[in-house]
Design an enzyme around this catalytic site. Structure first.
Site, PDB file in Angstrom:
ATOM      1  N   ALA A   1       0.862  -1.179   0.000  1.00  0.00           N
ATOM      2  CA  ALA A   1       0.000   0.000   0.000  1.00  0.00           C
ATOM      3  C   ALA A   1       0.901   1.233   0.000  1.00  0.00           C
ATOM      4  O   ALA A   1       2.062   1.172   0.404  1.00  0.00           O
ATOM      5  CB  ALA A   1      -0.894  -0.014   1.229  1.00  0.00           C
TER       6      ALA A   1
ATOM      7  N   GLY B   1       0.602  -5.038   0.986  1.00  0.00           N
ATOM      8  CA  GLY B   1      -0.621  -5.112   0.188  1.00  0.00           C
ATOM      9  C   GLY B   1      -0.389  -5.764  -1.171  1.00  0.00           C
ATOM     10  O   GLY B   1      -1.315  -6.339  -1.748  1.00  0.00           O
TER      11      GLY B   1
ATOM     12  N   GLU C   1      -0.588  -9.342  -0.518  1.00  0.00           N
ATOM     13  CA  GLU C   1      -2.008  -9.632  -0.238  1.00  0.00           C
ATOM     14  C   GLU C   1      -2.832  -9.626  -1.521  1.00  0.00           C
ATOM     15  O   GLU C   1      -3.738 -10.443  -1.686  1.00  0.00           O
ATOM     16  CB  GLU C   1      -2.552  -8.607   0.776  1.00  0.00           C
ATOM     17  CG  GLU C   1      -1.961  -8.827   2.162  1.00  0.00           C
ATOM     18  CD  GLU C   1      -2.270  -7.701   3.143  1.00  0.00           C
ATOM     19  OE1 GLU C   1      -2.056  -6.533   2.773  1.00  0.00           O
ATOM     20  OE2 GLU C   1      -2.718  -7.998   4.257  1.00  0.00           O
TER      21      GLU C   1
ATOM     22  N   GLU D   1       4.918  -5.095   6.990  1.00  0.00           N
ATOM     23  CA  GLU D   1       4.196  -4.043   7.722  1.00  0.00           C
ATOM     24  C   GLU D   1       4.719  -3.857   9.139  1.00  0.00           C
ATOM     25  O   GLU D   1       4.739  -2.737   9.667  1.00  0.00           O
ATOM     26  CB  GLU D   1       2.693  -4.377   7.785  1.00  0.00           C
ATOM     27  CG  GLU D   1       1.956  -4.251   6.467  1.00  0.00           C
ATOM     28  CD  GLU D   1       1.915  -5.541   5.661  1.00  0.00           C
ATOM     29  OE1 GLU D   1       2.782  -6.430   5.892  1.00  0.00           O
ATOM     30  OE2 GLU D   1       1.032  -5.669   4.804  1.00  0.00           O
TER      31      GLU D   1
HETATM   32  C1  HXC Z   1       5.005   4.362  -1.331  1.00  0.00           C
HETATM   33  C2  HXC Z   1       6.884   3.397  -2.201  1.00  0.00           C
HETATM   34  C3  HXC Z   1       6.544   2.161  -1.632  1.00  0.00           C
HETATM   35  C4  HXC Z   1       5.334   2.092  -0.898  1.00  0.00           C
HETATM   36  C5  HXC Z   1       8.395   1.932  -2.680  1.00  0.00           C
HETATM   37  N1  HXC Z   1       8.040   3.206  -2.841  1.00  0.00           N
HETATM   38  N2  HXC Z   1       7.506   1.268  -1.948  1.00  0.00           N
HETATM   39  N3  HXC Z   1       6.112   4.485  -2.035  1.00  0.00           N
HETATM   40  N4  HXC Z   1       4.610   3.220  -0.773  1.00  0.00           N
HETATM   41  N5  HXC Z   1       4.888   0.964  -0.366  1.00  0.00           N
HETATM   42  C6  HXC Z   1       8.748   4.261  -3.558  1.00  0.00           C
HETATM   43  C7  HXC Z   1       9.963   4.771  -2.799  1.00  0.00           C
HETATM   44  O1  HXC Z   1       9.593   5.715  -1.846  1.00  0.00           O
HETATM   45  C8  HXC Z   1      10.777   5.336  -3.921  1.00  0.00           C
HETATM   46  O2  HXC Z   1      10.276   6.607  -4.312  1.00  0.00           O
HETATM   47  C9  HXC Z   1      10.507   4.401  -5.078  1.00  0.00           C
HETATM   48  O3  HXC Z   1       9.274   3.742  -4.774  1.00  0.00           O
HETATM   49  C10 HXC Z   1      11.583   3.339  -5.229  1.00  0.00           C
HETATM   50  O4  HXC Z   1      11.752   2.693  -3.977  1.00  0.00           O
HETATM   51  P1  HXC Z   1      13.185   2.517  -3.269  1.00  0.00           P
HETATM   52  O5  HXC Z   1      12.915   2.279  -1.816  1.00  0.00           O
HETATM   53  O6  HXC Z   1      14.098   3.609  -3.620  1.00  0.00           O
HETATM   54  O7  HXC Z   1      13.681   1.171  -3.974  1.00  0.00           O
HETATM   55  P2  HXC Z   1      14.667   0.061  -3.388  1.00  0.00           P
HETATM   56  O8  HXC Z   1      15.802   0.684  -2.650  1.00  0.00           O
HETATM   57  O9  HXC Z   1      14.968  -0.831  -4.543  1.00  0.00           O
HETATM   58  O10 HXC Z   1      13.811  -0.757  -2.304  1.00  0.00           O
HETATM   59  C11 HXC Z   1      12.703  -1.480  -2.741  1.00  0.00           C
HETATM   60  C12 HXC Z   1      11.851  -1.875  -1.511  1.00  0.00           C
HETATM   61  C13 HXC Z   1      11.511  -0.609  -0.685  1.00  0.00           C
HETATM   62  C14 HXC Z   1      12.603  -2.882  -0.647  1.00  0.00           C
HETATM   63  C15 HXC Z   1      10.604  -2.539  -2.053  1.00  0.00           C
HETATM   64  O11 HXC Z   1      10.991   0.382  -1.580  1.00  0.00           O
HETATM   65  C16 HXC Z   1      10.522  -0.836   0.402  1.00  0.00           C
HETATM   66  O12 HXC Z   1      10.858  -1.383   1.447  1.00  0.00           O
HETATM   67  N6  HXC Z   1       9.269  -0.406   0.170  1.00  0.00           N
HETATM   68  C17 HXC Z   1       8.219  -0.503   1.166  1.00  0.00           C
HETATM   69  C18 HXC Z   1       7.726  -1.905   1.318  1.00  0.00           C
HETATM   70  C19 HXC Z   1       6.680  -2.005   2.394  1.00  0.00           C
HETATM   71  O13 HXC Z   1       6.930  -1.704   3.576  1.00  0.00           O
HETATM   72  N7  HXC Z   1       5.474  -2.414   2.021  1.00  0.00           N
HETATM   73  C20 HXC Z   1       4.330  -2.497   2.945  1.00  0.00           C
HETATM   74  C21 HXC Z   1       3.540  -1.212   2.950  1.00  0.00           C
HETATM   75  S1  HXC Z   1       2.254  -1.250   4.128  1.00  0.00           S
HETATM   76  P3  HXC Z   1      11.073   7.960  -4.012  1.00  0.00           P
HETATM   77  O14 HXC Z   1      10.254   8.996  -4.695  1.00  0.00           O
HETATM   78  O15 HXC Z   1      11.098   8.095  -2.537  1.00  0.00           O
HETATM   79  O16 HXC Z   1      12.422   7.753  -4.618  1.00  0.00           O
HETATM   80  C22 HXC Z   1       1.068  -2.146   3.418  1.00  0.00           C
HETATM   81  C23 HXC Z   1      -0.186  -2.294   4.244  1.00  0.00           C
HETATM   82  C24 HXC Z   1      -1.272  -2.921   3.458  1.00  0.00           C
HETATM   83  O17 HXC Z   1       1.182  -2.634   2.350  1.00  0.00           O
HETATM   84  C25 HXC Z   1      -2.583  -2.673   4.107  1.00  0.00           C
HETATM   85  C26 HXC Z   1      -3.742  -3.048   3.254  1.00  0.00           C
HETATM   86  C27 HXC Z   1      -4.010  -2.222   2.086  1.00  0.00           C
END
Ligand code: HXC
Length: 259
Positions: A67, A110, A113, A133
């Site tokens: 998400a 998400g 999911e 998460e």
């Molecule tokens: C918003 C995101 C994002 C996310 C990545 N980006 N994941 N933006 N929400 N979930 C954005 C980054 O901010 C960045 O933009 C660009 O995408 C590239 O990501 P990087 O982090 O620079 O890439 P990398 O170093 O290769 O790392 C990849 C990654 C990391 C390991 C996937 O991005 C990451 O950990 N993302 C979050 C994963 C996460 O925690 N997901 C769960 C979310 S909570 P900018 O502009 O900053 O460069 C969830 C709850 C669900 O899903 C609930 C139900 C709906």
């Protein structure tokens, strides 16, 4: 409805539709608008008689990295209650046609999911699955604790949900999260191959069978067995059943019309 964050091809291949998540710069992070578009697209494809199987995919880097954290960050519990985004997810789950997730790169939070909400998952060798998460101080909210546990069992689900660790495609296959792992270059082709196989079957039987398998997720055995039986009988109300059985007896290939 105009779609901003997904690309939809209803006739990607005969009888097969493709929905591609399309926020590449954000690793296909699922914002609210994207999920509303997904709901609308799936409803349209479900109602389209030509479509017999749907594939959801992302790009090589990401199926979806979760998400949209930037959109969620400032929300309060009451904001989320009012937005009620899970109603959208519930609608997606109600899609009657089979959905295959073709996953390459990250399928996290998400994103994982969403893949699990699909009916089958084809994973590229580079795919990475996880429920990270917990590292954000929250927990899965779109079925992660439930579907992951049902798919892989308590021990691995607990470890993934409580540590947020990512697992690779091979491990995902070994624990029963995905159907198969294929080379990166062909993950979409393999999903299409599977979709084509399903698209040849009777759409009526496919719909009833999908509904019955899903019933196993939310009912006890006896209730599930009764449900399955009812749908089994219902298959015999279709012309496709007669066609399928006659074709077998006449040693020819059946032609299923969905009637
Ligand atoms: C918003 C995101 C994002 C996310 C990545 N980006 N994941 N933006 N929400 N979930 C954005 C980054 O901010 C960045 O933009 C660009 O995408 C590239 O990501 P990087 O982090 O620079 O890439 P990398 O170093 O290769 O790392 C990849 C990654 C990391 C390991 C996937 O991005 C990451 O950990 N993302 C979050 C994963 C996460 O925690 N997901 C769960 C979310 S909570 P900018 O502009 O900053 O460069 C969830 C709850 C669900 O899903 C609930 C139900 C709906």
């Amino acid at each position: 409805m105009e779609f901003q964050f997904i690309l939809v091809e209803a006739n990607y291949q005969p009888n097969i539709a493709l929905v591609r998540l399309n926020r590449p710069k954000e690793l296909n992070a699922l914002n609210l608008q994207l999920m509303l578009e997904m709901k609308e697209a799936l409803a349209q494809l479900d109602a389209n008689e030509e479509v017999r199987c749907i594939i959801i995919t992302g790009n090589e880097q990401a199926f979806a990295a979760g998400a949209d954290i930037k959109q969620m960050e400032s929300k309060t519990a009451i904001d989320l209650l009012k937005i009620d985004q899970f109603e959208t997810w519930d609608q997606i789950r109600k899609t009657k046609k089979p959905i295959i997730a073709a996953v390459s790169g990250f399928a996290l939070g998400g994103g994982c999911e969403l893949a699990m909400t699909c009916d089958m998952i084809i994973a590229a060798e580079s795919a990475k699955f996880g429920q990270p998460e917990i590292k954000l101080g929250i927990m899965p909210g779109a079925g992660g604790t439930q579907r992951l546990t049902k798919a892989v069992g308590k021990a691995m689900a607990m470890e993934m949900v409580l540590t947020g660790k990512f697992i690779g495609a091979e491990e995902a296959k070994n624990i029963g999260l995905v159907n198969r792992v294929v080379p990166d270059e062909v993950y979409l082709d393999e999903a299409v191959k599977l979709a084509k196989e399903i698209a040849q079957m009777s759409p009526v039987a496919v719909r009833l069978a999908k509904e019955s398998v899903l019933k196993a997720f939310d009912s006890g055995l006896q209730e599930g067995l009764y449900f399955e039986r009812k749908n089994f009988y219902m298959c015999f109300a279709s012309e496709d059943q007669k066609e399928g059985m006659n074709a077998f007896i006449e040693k020819r290939k059946p032609v299923f019309k969905g009637n």
